[in-house]
Design an enzyme around this catalytic site. Structure first.
Site, mmCIF file in Angstrom:
data_model
loop_
_atom_site.group_PDB
_atom_site.id
_atom_site.type_symbol
_atom_site.label_atom_id
_atom_site.label_comp_id
_atom_site.label_asym_id
_atom_site.label_seq_id
_atom_site.Cartn_x
_atom_site.Cartn_y
_atom_site.Cartn_z
ATOM 1 C CB SER B 242 -0.888 0.009 1.240
ATOM 2 O OG SER B 242 -0.080 0.201 2.398
ATOM 3 C CD GLU B 265 4.192 -2.258 -7.749
ATOM 4 O OE1 GLU B 265 3.128 -1.677 -7.470
ATOM 5 O OE2 GLU B 265 4.290 -3.460 -8.030
ATOM 6 C CB CYS B 302 0.463 -3.152 -9.125
ATOM 7 S SG CYS B 302 1.139 -4.415 -8.080
#
Lengths: 521, 521
Positions: B242, B265, B302
């Site tokens: 997160s 990331e 993602c």
């Protein structure tokens, strides 16, 4: 080109409205005309807006255009060399020969980056071709190139008013990468900065580039610099200077809504290891070489040898006497600024007052202002290990000899060091290679460059140079601020998947001549 | 290999002493045995000390040894594939076919990095040979190689319990670079993590590597993770998760005595641009492709397409109806964890409650726990521009269609986006290329990967991939977390000046076969 007290914002010359900055002739202590009125938030805003506007055009200039632009800056510097060197001499107290050499280095650096741009390796092109028949899923056509990060803020350094300042390594590598540059000129040499800035400004114009490709701001205090780093359009920072200054910029950059990389080259005491056989066989020449390196440029180099680490031996006292004699015989030299001189004096006073440190020698004094009297100190490994204050950089000609009892003490001491730009090993063939290997293994984790039988001052601008190292030598050990590798600081990879060929960037088209890795080959 | 509730510290299996963690079967909501007692500061200390001890040996393993070690991890995963997949299915609710594919990807990733290690490009060797006759000063012999940063802390991600977790891309690239790895296992799949960790542990042993090359810790809350990132022996961090988690780690890393790089990331909403001609000609297939991408893995990617940006056109309502129908017909799917399910529900509720957002469709419901009911929303460009909350990632199958009035509105909206992992352009030949070029020019400044006529989910592991992008997509846009370029995250350059050839690292000796740049050629 004239010196008129101006900032440079794109193609305009702008007078500031804030507190005046004057160059100071450190040899006399006198202010040098003209006044440079400091910039305000308004000028930061203008320069950043122009840089942002310039970015999309400048980043896509073809390799030849960009290379020629860098070459043109070098040509403009050459054409204005005498005026630049004269002013830099007045503002820095550095001798003419040194500044001539430094201007040559600055121009060669620009030319080297021009060649690096032409070579196209910096694009880092990688192509993985489509495999439509692959199961269970076909592979797309994937093409990677590197693109510049965006406008870069560069902070000129005081100790190299040419090679690490307005048109120095940070500016050259950022421009080479395709980043517009906004320089915060160092207050110690505003006139030199203006002249050099105008050489860049003229090259921007004659190359037909967008005016925001380059700007130069001045300001006293930290306001302009902080505002520049905090501006959302700035995407990276190059800095050479003090540890406190670098750390302050790192903090601002980390706290932005969008954090950005800061490349700060800060603090290093550059240990030199003198091994027993070298000490025995070459005491005279090493003493001379070491003291020359320590005295060079009043010791105002990032790579100045601040520590000499040596094991007790019958020959050591004789060697130390030679070093002492050379330091005592040294003439005083003018330091760059009153501030640097004061910091030097306060640093050497702290060492002199340390109960575990002996002041072995000081150079000749002088009645003039801002004179560097080189100092030589000595301490034991145990004292050094216990006292972290002995690790603080003293910027100027000051070195500390650390006398060690055992090889193990040398290794322990080395493990306790912070990150460094360089380490130097002075050894002869008969010296203990097994020990040196252990030492190197520790040093590799601490430094950016290891030298054998040389001295750390003098940084070659080439492909294999690393002028960097773990914190606090720099803020980012993954990079160098000198040499062609420096260009990577300002680039990032981007991948183009299944692009129609007419929309691909030139470098990624099949017929592009740039170096590339295709399917891993 | 058995599941026994252990952490892995070097070659030992260790039971923690803190609060128990249980894997949860998200399809039933039930706890899965055994309990994983959380580690304490003591285990962090042990793992980091071992990693630090292992570093000097592991970093100098020859290319073949290191490559074989990576291959051995892949072989051990293959040998334990059924048990790993079974447990991962229980802990994640992901279907078997997906996990089989993910295990294959994880093994292929390790093998790709093994090849990358062998190829030796990562050493980045550059040699500038001495020029003793140069005037005024001779040039030294300068040789550059890259060395690993040091022990790396890796945080496993929940959404790829294999490919982005214990033996995932961060671990594979850090080990490939020569860095020992300490993994903080994700609490959502401790059993899977233990099995995979044991596969690595066994490979460390059979490869004769120092035990500290790999450790695996567990802990509830942020204590273990924070302690790991704060430990002075850890020199870099890999994280997928997160935005708040990544930003917290960035803060800890920046505030250390020695700041270190964090590769986090984090957050991306992956805009998809649907152009008029593509809309006119391919509404049906694009609706299907888009919804498939949005539904894949319950949207827990993602690169899930969170935004669909499209200009008003006569065909738009028909297209939207198709998308609505597909979403309404979609079955509910089990999400990874109760926490992710709750966050998804809270995210879609916020959108549903936004006066400027229309809920167009929701997928079929279910009485089971942790079920993802996909949601489709719509808003106007003007509403999106005004409301920054609409930019927040909703992790799961939720997409927002943004209806734009003009091309200029699309460009303006794009300029207002934060950094993204991907952007996708769906266009036909007859679409307006001049507009697309303008759009691309903005997108290049915002994203790590741009796709044409595809969908962003599905990230190829290859040389040209970039799974990265400007903040907040990642903490460091200069890198990628997928593909061979990921190895560069864990390396730094070091220069060897005038070294005696017997003390040079193998890669830098004249006869070394690794790829090298000699005097710029």
């Amino acid at each position: 080109m004239t010196i008129a007290g101006n900032m440079i914002i794109g193609q305009e010359l702008v007078k500031g409205s804030k507190k005046a900055i004057y160059g100071i002739n450190p040899a006399t202590g006198e202010n040098l005309e003209p006044a440079y009125l400091g910039g305000s938030a308004q000028e930061v805003e203008r320069a950043c807006a122009l840089a942002d506007q310039a970015f999309d055009v400048y980043r896509e200039t073809d390799l030849e255009t960009r290379a020629k632009f860098l070459g043109q800056i070098a040509a403009n510097l050459a054409a204005n060399g005498p005026a630049i060197i004269e002013r830099a001499g007045l503002e820095s107290g550095l001798p003419k020969a040194r500044l001539e050499g430094e201007l040559g280095r600055t121009m060669n650096q620009l030319k080297l980056f021009a060649e690096e741009v032409r070579a196209g390796r910096w694009l880092g092109v990688k192509i993985d071709t489509a495999i439509p028949e692959r199961t269970p899923l076909p592979r797309s056509d994937l093409r990677l190139r590197h693109i510049p990060l965006g406008p870069v803020a560069v902070f000129g350094a005081s100790n190299f008013p040419l090679a690490f300042s307005v048109a120095g390594g940070d500016t050259a590598s950022a421009l080479a990468a395709g980043c517009p540059v906004v320089v915060k000129g160092h207050s110690a040499h505003p006139g030199t900065s203006e002249l050099v800035g105008k050489a860049i400004q003229a090259a921007v114009k004659s190359s037909g580039l967008p005016e925001g490709t380059f700007s130069l701001l001045f300001g006293s205090g930290a306001d302009i610099g902080s505002a520049l780093v905090a501006d959302s359009r700035i995407k990276a920072v190059g800095f050479t200077g003090s540890r406190s200054g670098g750390v302050a910029l790192m903090k601002i950059a980390a706290e932005r809504a969008e954090p950005i990389p800061v490349y700060a080259e800060m603090s290093s005491i550059n240990p030199v290891y003198l091994l027993p056989e070298a000490l025995k066989n070459r005491a005279e020449s090493i003493a001379t070489g070491f003291v020359n390196s320590m005295l060079m440029g009043s010791g105002q180099f990032c790579t100045n040898p601040g520590l000499l680490i040596v094991k007790e031996a019958p020959e050591l006292d004789g060697f130390v006497r030679k070093v002492v004699d050379l330091v005592r015989a040294a003439n005083p030299t003018t330091m760059l600024t009153p501030g640097i001189h004061q910091a030097f004096e306060s640093g050497v006073e702290k060492l002199s007052g340390n109960a575990n440190v002996d002041l072995l020698a000081q150079a000749q004094g002088s009645s003039g202002p801002n004179q560097c009297r080189a100092r030589l100190f000595s301490t034991s490994a145990q004292a050094f290990l216990k006292d972290h204050a002995l690790r603080d950089e003293v910027f100027g000609s000051s070195s500390l000899i650390i006398r060690c009892k055992t090889d193990e003490e040398i290794l322990e001491l080395t493990r306790s060091l912070e990150g460094q730009l360089t380490a130097t090993v002075l050894m002869d063939q008969a010296d203990n290679t097994a020990f040196v290997k252990k030492l190197l293994s520790i040093l590799e984790r601490k430094v950016g460059r290891i030298l054998f039988n040389g001295y750390p001052t003098g940084v070659e601008v080439c492909h294999a140079m690393v002028h960097g190292g773990p914190f606090p030598a720099t803020s980012d050990s993954r990079t160098t601020s000198v040499g062609t590798e420096a260009i990577w600081r300002f680039l990032r990879p981007i991948c183009y998947q299944d692009f129609p060929s007419d929309l691909l960037p030139e470098a990624l088209k099949d017929q592009s001549p740039v170096p590339k890795l295709v399917n891993g080959k």
